[in-house]
Design an enzyme around this catalytic site. Sequence first.
Site: not given
Length: 367
Positions: A26, A38, A43-44, A81-83, A121, A139, A204, A210
């Site tokens: 950021r 991104e 998944q992390t 990190l996998g995948y 996404y 997402d 929130c 909401c």
Amino acid sequence: MGRMNRRIVAPLLAWYDRNARVLPWRSEPTPYRVWLSEIMLQQTRVEAVKPYFERFTGTLPDIASLARADEQTLMKLWEGLGYYNRARNLQKAAQLVMEEYGGEMPDDYESLLQLPGIGPYTAGAVASIAFGEAVPAVDGNVLRVAARLEASEENVSRPEVKKRISENIADIIPKERAGDFNQALMELGAVVCLPNGAPKCGECPLRQLCEGFARDIAGLLPVKDEKAARKIEKRTVFLLRQVWLNDPTADRVSVSKSREDRIAVSKRGQSGLLAGLWEFPNTQGHLNRKQAKEYLEEIGIKVGTIEKLFTAKHIFTHREWHMIAYLVDVAGDGGLVWEPWRVIRESYALPSAFAAYTKFLDSLMER
């Protein structure tokens, strides 16, 4: 599903301006850094990604360096990190950007969507955050926030429901702050509108708008498909150690504490689970000591001492590995790759499935 209330925009952005987490991607939201973050965040968890992101960008700081990186470097940077197909698709996309866009990320949603590994996404996130295009980035966090805001009991796993939520967001996304708005929705889902029946409604900024909060059903939403039960696989893992290599004339396994003792690794095939990664030799089933010795001798390994180790478990998306392991001092190479442990740790990507045994070897080799 109802239309998303346009009145959420101002309080959501005001909350984000005050509370946005400080994250490395950021602080310098270049297209490459946004895209990389991104993909890593799929998944992390955010906290887990931070050190990987810093290490990755330190070694491969731009699209050109990613495009020309060798496979071993890329896989080592992604280790844990996998995948791993995410990393391979990153490189394929980088190579395509170099060939077709002169090394510059395309700056619109539709072009981004054509790159390997980039779905709706990620295309929305990069287009809005890096280029300011007013497109949604939906997402799991955003789906959850949207369902609760509207008190919707529709199944958010269904493509038509995701499409409708995306269209609702597209109607209200502020053109002058598209990236911030998308990040604010994600951030709200990540730190306040939490999953598994645990929203922090008291914190929130949108609770007065909401419907889920008003009806006291926010914790029951969203409705989504139940996860299929994971398949359990039993595996026996071998930590094979050649402890005699400093004496090439040795014809037996000797006990040595040499740091140049070599450990065996092998490379998985180019398809299927953990494709193309290095691993400790292993086989299906739980073998007892006698069976383990027979298996190793069948593949050309002369077994000396064999010590049974602790059990370990690793959870993949659709399966679990329940592992037992043996530390084996051996002779013969069995067609495996043998390297000093320090070389393996520096250069070879070992999946996190073997993390418990990797840590064991770290400790053993320090003694």
